[in-house]
Scaffold this motif. Structure first.
Motif, PDB file in Angstrom:
ATOM      1  N   CYS A 166      79.036  28.436  49.756  1.00 58.88           N
ATOM      2  CA  CYS A 166      78.862  29.435  48.699  1.00 58.88           C
ATOM      3  C   CYS A 166      79.478  30.744  49.178  1.00 58.88           C
ATOM      4  O   CYS A 166      78.997  31.332  50.157  1.00 58.88           O
ATOM      5  N   LEU A 167      80.540  31.173  48.527  1.00 56.56           N
ATOM      6  CA  LEU A 167      81.199  32.434  48.880  1.00 56.56           C
ATOM      7  C   LEU A 167      80.908  33.452  47.784  1.00 56.56           C
ATOM      8  O   LEU A 167      81.343  33.285  46.646  1.00 56.56           O
ATOM      9  N   GLY A 168      80.163  34.486  48.132  1.00 51.39           N
ATOM     10  CA  GLY A 168      79.801  35.498  47.153  1.00 51.39           C
ATOM     11  C   GLY A 168      80.579  36.785  47.340  1.00 51.39           C
ATOM     12  O   GLY A 168      80.965  37.135  48.455  1.00 51.39           O
ATOM     13  N   ILE A 169      80.836  37.456  46.244  1.00 56.55           N
ATOM     14  CA  ILE A 169      81.370  38.818  46.288  1.00 56.55           C
ATOM     15  C   ILE A 169      80.244  39.728  45.848  1.00 56.55           C
ATOM     16  O   ILE A 169      79.735  39.616  44.724  1.00 56.55           O
ATOM     17  N   GLY A 170      79.820  40.617  46.746  1.00 60.87           N
ATOM     18  CA  GLY A 170      78.697  41.489  46.460  1.00 60.87           C
ATOM     19  C   GLY A 170      79.071  42.643  45.544  1.00 60.87           C
ATOM     20  O   GLY A 170      80.246  42.825  45.189  1.00 60.87           O
ATOM     21  N   VAL A 171      78.089  43.415  45.187  1.00 65.35           N
ATOM     22  CA  VAL A 171      78.312  44.584  44.334  1.00 65.35           C
ATOM     23  C   VAL A 171      79.292  45.548  44.999  1.00 65.35           C
ATOM     24  O   VAL A 171      80.029  46.262  44.316  1.00 65.35           O
ATOM     25  N   ASP A 172      79.329  45.548  46.333  1.00 63.07           N
ATOM     26  CA  ASP A 172      80.245  46.418  47.071  1.00 63.07           C
ATOM     27  C   ASP A 172      81.665  45.858  47.142  1.00 63.07           C
ATOM     28  O   ASP A 172      82.564  46.484  47.702  1.00 63.07           O
TER      29      ASP A 172
END
Length: 414
Positions: free
Chosen positions: A197-203
């Motif tokens: 699972c590769l997430g892109i955070g709010v940052d």
């Protein structure tokens, strides 16, 4: 399975307490800082692994004991390291025959051996490869594959903590994909899937949220992965990018019902071409581009009708697949080009998988799930060292997502 703080390679509460005093970057490695605390107890854990190899039996396992020698407490030793002066507890044996390789007797400046072992393992070398490599470096000193395996096994405790760490409440985008390896299981060589699972955070910064080893890829296993993400604090995912696995969208909707799902266009194209005659590949792809590269959903739909008119009679299964999955394949049309470019394909997580492949090429078969997990974790940590900056134009992207998902994405600008 829960993990107590005693199982971790360092004192978690001490590290948390040390972080409370961190106000500047330099505070991380100062005396009593979190890096010193983590470094000290991780080093002590490695020496305990060496002593276990030296004695031939784990602590408390009297039945496995085949020697008159035994553990005999520990002694304090002050050493100089890259993190400053550190006082460590060096384990002792009754016969005083134990001499730690990572911190030899009379040595007050910590060597780089433990870092070399972990680094070489992270680069894909087997335990025997590492043993031979270090033997050459240290002028014939034998460092057994068993010892190297014991040292790297301690990484599993770090993996357990990393895999259970709390996650952010919301992720604008998460890419889900699996990569497959050959693993020995009960004497047989089987194919296993490493779910990532590769997430892109709010940052805007990428992060691998978890790695899960399971049987061949299935929606049922993905459901357990999604459940784990939820239990670790993820409350909302704005957009999920997936391949075309049957049942996967339903699994996502079960745990995150508000999530927008975008199926990977590249996967769909690859699957389509498999059912098109080779002599028609170029022509078919040229016509197909008018569909997925259209500027609007309306023009994409119109171009699909044209594609159907031309190719439907010859390849009805291909066209019906596009129509059946149309809603998920075209979710990206509602966004601006900047967002479309990010979500229309799972290439971002496949790029991460290519980095994993680079370090796993030396291993045609992994001896067990544990060995696969160790390598993937170390390769992931190495890859993430470069993931320190937000994606290009992220400020514009997150602003547009906040408008599209009004009320769900709240930015803290303070």
């Amino acid at each position: 399975m829960t993990t107590s703080n005693d199982d971790l390679p360092f004192d978690l509460e001490a590290v948390k307490a040390a972080f409370k005093n961190v106000k500047h970057w330099g505070d991380l490695s100062k005396e009593g800082g979190p890096l010193q605390v983590m470094f000290k107890t991780t080093l002590e854990t490695m020496m305990k692994a060496e002593l276990e190899d030296h004695l031939g039996y784990p602590p408390g396992d009297v039945r496995a004991k085949k020697t008159t020698n035994c553990r005999n407490g520990s002694s304090k030793k002050t050493v100089q390291s890259d993190h400053g002066e550190v006082v460590v507890e060096v384990p002792r044996d009754r016969d005083a025959s134990f001499d730690p390789v990572v911190l030899p007797k009379y040595e007050t400046r910590l060597g780089k051996l433990e870092e070399q072992i972990i680094s070489l393992y992270a680069k894909g070398l087997t335990t025997r490869d590492i043993s031979e490599h270090l033997k050459g470096m240290y002028l014939g000193v034998e460092i057994s594959p068993t010892l190297i395996s014991n040292v790297t096994d301690k990484i599993l405790e770090q993996v357990t903590q990393w895999q259970a760490r709390p996650l952010a409440g919301i992720y604008p985008i998460i890419f889900f994909d699996a990569i497959h390896f050959k693993v020995r299981d009960e004497g047989k060589i089987v194919s296993k899937a490493a779910y990532t699972c590769l997430g892109i955070g709010v940052d805007g910064i990428k992060d691998i949220l978890g790695i899960y080893i399971g049987e061949s890829e299935s929606a049922t296993f993905w459901l357990s992965v999604l459940t784990d993400l939820k239990s670790r604090g993820v409350q909302d995912i704005l957009i999920s990018c997936i391949d075309g696995l049957k049942g996967f969208p339903d699994a996502i909707k079960t745990i995150f019902p508000k999530t927008e799902i975008q199926s990977c266009i590249v996967h769909q194209i690859r699957n389509s071409i498999r059912y098109v005659g080779s002599k028609y590949h170029k022509e078919f792809i040229r016509d197909l581009k008018t569909v997925y590269q259209a500027t609007t959903l309306e023009s994409a739909s119109m171009n699909l009708d044209k594609l159907d008119e031309k190719w439907g009679p010859k390849y009805p299964l291909v066209i019906s697949s596009w129509r059946r999955n149309w809603d998920r394949l075209t979710a990206y049309f509602k966004y601006t080009p900047a967002i479309r470019k990010i979500i229309y394909t799972t290439n971002i997580v496949e790029g991460y998988h290519r980095q994993i492949r680079k370090v796993s090429n030396n291993r045609s078969v992994f001896p067990n799930d544990k060995a696969l997990m160790k390598l993937m974790y170390l390769a992931t940590i190495d890859a993430q060292k470069k993931w320190t900056m937000p994606k290009r134009d992220w400020a514009e992207t997150i602003g547009q997502l906040a408008i599209h998902f009004e009320g769900r994405l709240i930015l803290d600008l303070n």
